[in-house]
Design a protein around this motif. Structure first.
Motif, mmCIF file in Angstrom:
data_model
loop_
_atom_site.group_PDB
_atom_site.id
_atom_site.type_symbol
_atom_site.label_atom_id
_atom_site.label_comp_id
_atom_site.label_asym_id
_atom_site.label_seq_id
_atom_site.Cartn_x
_atom_site.Cartn_y
_atom_site.Cartn_z
ATOM 1 N N MET A 1 109.888 7.681 -31.856
ATOM 2 C CA MET A 1 109.979 6.336 -32.404
ATOM 3 C C MET A 1 111.335 5.766 -31.979
ATOM 4 O O MET A 1 112.364 6.369 -32.244
ATOM 5 N N ASP A 2 111.314 4.599 -31.336
ATOM 6 C CA ASP A 2 112.584 4.014 -30.915
ATOM 7 C C ASP A 2 113.292 3.383 -32.120
ATOM 8 O O ASP A 2 112.712 3.238 -33.202
ATOM 9 N N ALA A 3 114.541 3.022 -31.944
ATOM 10 C CA ALA A 3 115.379 2.549 -33.047
ATOM 11 C C ALA A 3 114.839 1.276 -33.689
ATOM 12 O O ALA A 3 114.815 1.157 -34.920
ATOM 13 N N VAL A 4 114.383 0.328 -32.879
ATOM 14 C CA VAL A 4 113.884 -0.931 -33.422
ATOM 15 C C VAL A 4 112.623 -0.688 -34.234
ATOM 16 O O VAL A 4 112.483 -1.193 -35.357
ATOM 17 N N LYS A 5 111.696 0.096 -33.683
ATOM 18 C CA LYS A 5 110.460 0.407 -34.415
ATOM 19 C C LYS A 5 110.782 1.143 -35.717
ATOM 20 O O LYS A 5 110.194 0.864 -36.761
ATOM 21 N N PHE A 6 111.732 2.086 -35.660
ATOM 22 C CA PHE A 6 112.133 2.817 -36.855
ATOM 23 C C PHE A 6 112.616 1.848 -37.940
ATOM 24 O O PHE A 6 112.182 1.909 -39.090
ATOM 25 N N LEU A 7 113.517 0.932 -37.576
ATOM 26 C CA LEU A 7 114.055 0.003 -38.561
ATOM 27 C C LEU A 7 112.986 -0.944 -39.099
ATOM 28 O O LEU A 7 112.967 -1.263 -40.294
ATOM 29 N N GLU A 8 112.078 -1.390 -38.230
ATOM 30 C CA GLU A 8 110.989 -2.263 -38.678
ATOM 31 C C GLU A 8 110.064 -1.538 -39.651
ATOM 32 O O GLU A 8 109.651 -2.092 -40.669
ATOM 33 N N GLU A 9 109.718 -0.300 -39.348
ATOM 34 C CA GLU A 9 108.842 0.469 -40.224
ATOM 35 C C GLU A 9 109.539 0.815 -41.542
ATOM 36 O O GLU A 9 108.926 0.804 -42.603
ATOM 37 N N ARG A 10 110.832 1.095 -41.478
ATOM 38 C CA ARG A 10 111.599 1.370 -42.698
ATOM 39 C C ARG A 10 111.631 0.121 -43.581
ATOM 40 O O ARG A 10 111.474 0.188 -44.795
ATOM 41 N N LYS A 11 111.788 -1.055 -42.954
ATOM 42 C CA LYS A 11 111.781 -2.318 -43.693
ATOM 43 C C LYS A 11 110.403 -2.547 -44.335
ATOM 44 O O LYS A 11 110.295 -2.997 -45.470
ATOM 45 N N ARG A 12 109.345 -2.200 -43.598
ATOM 46 C CA ARG A 12 107.982 -2.349 -44.121
ATOM 47 C C ARG A 12 107.764 -1.420 -45.313
ATOM 48 O O ARG A 12 107.116 -1.796 -46.293
ATOM 49 N N LYS B 1 111.764 11.429 -39.631
ATOM 50 C CA LYS B 1 110.483 12.088 -39.892
ATOM 51 C C LYS B 1 109.774 11.455 -41.091
ATOM 52 O O LYS B 1 108.565 11.218 -41.049
ATOM 53 N N ILE B 2 110.518 11.143 -42.144
ATOM 54 C CA ILE B 2 109.929 10.515 -43.331
ATOM 55 C C ILE B 2 109.316 9.163 -42.957
ATOM 56 O O ILE B 2 108.183 8.851 -43.327
ATOM 57 N N VAL B 3 110.055 8.364 -42.203
ATOM 58 C CA VAL B 3 109.565 7.038 -41.817
ATOM 59 C C VAL B 3 108.361 7.163 -40.880
ATOM 60 O O VAL B 3 107.373 6.447 -41.028
ATOM 61 N N GLU B 4 108.410 8.070 -39.922
ATOM 62 C CA GLU B 4 107.285 8.271 -39.000
ATOM 63 C C GLU B 4 106.024 8.686 -39.746
ATOM 64 O O GLU B 4 104.934 8.169 -39.473
ATOM 65 N N GLU B 5 106.163 9.601 -40.688
ATOM 66 C CA GLU B 5 104.990 10.069 -41.451
ATOM 67 C C GLU B 5 104.408 8.941 -42.296
ATOM 68 O O GLU B 5 103.192 8.770 -42.359
ATOM 69 N N TRP B 6 105.287 8.166 -42.939
ATOM 70 C CA TRP B 6 104.803 7.049 -43.740
ATOM 71 C C TRP B 6 104.101 6.021 -42.856
ATOM 72 O O TRP B 6 103.027 5.523 -43.191
#
Length: 110
Positions: A1-12, A36-41
């Motif tokens: 997961m790239d940094a931008v996608k990670f931050l967007e998914e964390r925001k979601r 890992k937590i953000v990817e799994e969610w």
């Protein structure tokens, strides 16, 4: 997961009221664990679009035979006044239809 996608998914995650791994100013957090937590969610809660919801109700709706990404063929003017002019016709006649359809049908919904 790239940094931008990670931050967007964390925001979601945050917007959906889920516990969000904190990053804060503490630099001692476990980066791999947070990712890992953000990817799994994210995998367990895929984004839904207008098209996804529409196809749940009408799974045999006509799809654009040219679009490679499986885009509905239905024009947004049928569903949204934002895409119609005062006469009920297309408000953006010089724009390619596929662009308006993609913009409308791929909008994320709650």
């Amino acid at each position: 997961m790239d940094a931008v996608k990670f931050l967007e998914e964390r925001k979601r995650m945050f917007k959906n009221g889920n516990p969000v791994p904190g990053l804060g100013i503490d630099i001692n957090y476990n980066s791999e664990k947070v990712v890992k937590i953000v990817e799994e969610w994210s995998a367990a809660h895929p984004r839904k679009t207008r098209q996804d919801l529409f196809l749940e109700q009408w799974p045999t709706a006509l799809m654009d035979p040219i679009a490679e990404d499986g885009l509905l063929y239905a024009c947004p003017t049928l569903f949204s006044s934002e895409y119609r002019d005062k006469n009920g016709c297309c408000a953006k006649p010089n724009r390619p239809c596929a662009e308006c359809r993609r913009e409308f049908w791929m909008q994320e919904v709650e």
